[in-house]
Design an enzyme around this catalytic site. Structure first.
Site, short mmCIF file in Angstrom:
data_model
loop_
_atom_site.label_atom_id
_atom_site.label_comp_id
_atom_site.label_asym_id
_atom_site.label_seq_id
_atom_site.Cartn_x
_atom_site.Cartn_y
_atom_site.Cartn_z
N HIS A 18 0.84 -1.21 0.00
CA HIS A 18 0.00 0.00 0.00
C HIS A 18 0.88 1.26 0.00
O HIS A 18 0.63 2.21 -0.74
CB HIS A 18 -0.91 0.02 1.24
N LYS A 42 -20.02 -3.43 12.31
CA LYS A 42 -19.61 -4.78 11.84
C LYS A 42 -18.49 -5.37 12.69
O LYS A 42 -18.41 -6.57 12.85
CB LYS A 42 -19.19 -4.73 10.37
N ARG A 92 -2.27 -6.38 -8.48
CA ARG A 92 -1.21 -7.38 -8.34
C ARG A 92 -1.31 -8.48 -9.37
O ARG A 92 -0.32 -9.05 -9.79
CB ARG A 92 -1.27 -8.02 -6.94
N SER A 130 -2.79 -8.10 2.78
CA SER A 130 -3.24 -7.94 4.17
C SER A 130 -3.69 -9.29 4.72
O SER A 130 -3.45 -9.61 5.88
CB SER A 130 -4.38 -6.93 4.23
P1 ADP Z 1 -9.85 -3.77 -0.35
O1 ADP Z 1 -10.43 -4.35 0.89
O2 ADP Z 1 -10.66 -2.63 -0.91
O3 ADP Z 1 -9.43 -4.75 -1.40
P2 ADP Z 1 -7.10 -3.52 0.53
O4 ADP Z 1 -6.80 -2.81 1.81
O5 ADP Z 1 -6.93 -4.98 0.51
O6 ADP Z 1 -8.57 -3.04 0.15
O7 ADP Z 1 -6.26 -2.90 -0.67
C1 ADP Z 1 -6.39 -1.58 -1.09
C2 ADP Z 1 -5.80 -1.42 -2.48
O8 ADP Z 1 -4.41 -1.72 -2.46
C3 ADP Z 1 -6.40 -2.36 -3.53
O9 ADP Z 1 -6.46 -1.67 -4.76
C4 ADP Z 1 -5.40 -3.48 -3.62
O10 ADP Z 1 -5.44 -4.13 -4.87
C5 ADP Z 1 -4.11 -2.71 -3.42
N1 ADP Z 1 -3.03 -3.53 -2.92
C6 ADP Z 1 -3.04 -4.35 -1.85
N2 ADP Z 1 -1.85 -4.95 -1.67
C7 ADP Z 1 -1.04 -4.49 -2.68
C8 ADP Z 1 0.30 -4.75 -3.08
N3 ADP Z 1 1.08 -5.61 -2.41
N4 ADP Z 1 0.78 -4.10 -4.17
C9 ADP Z 1 -0.02 -3.25 -4.86
N5 ADP Z 1 -1.29 -2.97 -4.55
C10 ADP Z 1 -1.81 -3.58 -3.46
#
Ligand code: ADP
Length: 151
Positions: A18, A42, A92, A130
């Site tokens: 992120h 939630k 990704r 995550s």
């Molecule tokens: P959501 O619950 O909306 O998917 P996340 O917190 O998992 O949110 O991720 C937020 C954004 O960051 C999403 O666009 C996700 O694809 C991107 N993202 C998550 N991990 C990575 C990573 N390792 N590299 C690039 N983008 C990432």
């Protein structure tokens, strides 16, 4: 005109993947609002929301162009509130693409001024998610290498 982007997500937790998207996003946008989607009724988070806000704010304490907010509304409404015409998202793999494609189309329908900008993950973070970090942390593994702050 000032270019503001919302970077929406659950960020449970906020990872180096992120952080990389935000730092690269700063080459494109004047301001980035990290929006943590959170529904207090939630209570489904693993990492506590207040702690996560504090940690992310710490990461960007010297970068005033990055703000952190918690929201519980449509992302398109949050964007309007911040005068943001862009959503920033990371990709990704094809699974991310399928998911992002749908929400991007919907966000454009809900707010036609809203353009989603996708940045492809840096290869060193392609496997950082995550979900996997929560699993490793749950069973006592060390996750500090994947986070831009100490837990
Ligand atoms: P959501 O619950 O909306 O998917 P996340 O917190 O998992 O949110 O991720 C937020 C954004 O960051 C999403 O666009 C996700 O694809 C991107 N993202 C998550 N991990 C990575 C990573 N390792 N590299 C690039 N983008 C990432």
């Amino acid at each position: 005109m000032k270019k503001t982007a919302i970077f929406p997500g659950s960020f449970d937790p906020y990872t180096n993947g992120h952080h990389d998207i935000v730092m690269r996003g700063l080459d494109i946008f004047d301001e980035i609002v990290v929006g943590i989607g959170y529904n207090s009724s939630k209570k489904s988070r693993y990492f506590e929301i207040d702690k996560m806000v504090q940690k992310i704010e710490e990461v960007y304490k010297d970068i005033p162009a990055v703000k952190v907010v918690v929201y519980n509304e449509l992302t398109s409404s949050l964007a309007k509130k911040h005068n943001a015409n862009f959503l920033l998202r990371g990709l990704r793999n094809t699974t991310d693409f399928e998911y992002e494609n749908t929400i991007s189309q919907m966000n454009r329908y809900l707010n036609t001024d809203l353009e989603t900008v996708f940045l492809i993950t840096s290869p060193q973070y392609a496997a950082v998610s995550s979900t996997i970090i929560r699993e490793v942390h749950r069973y006592g593994g060390n996750v500090s290498e994947f986070l831009p702050y100490e837990v």
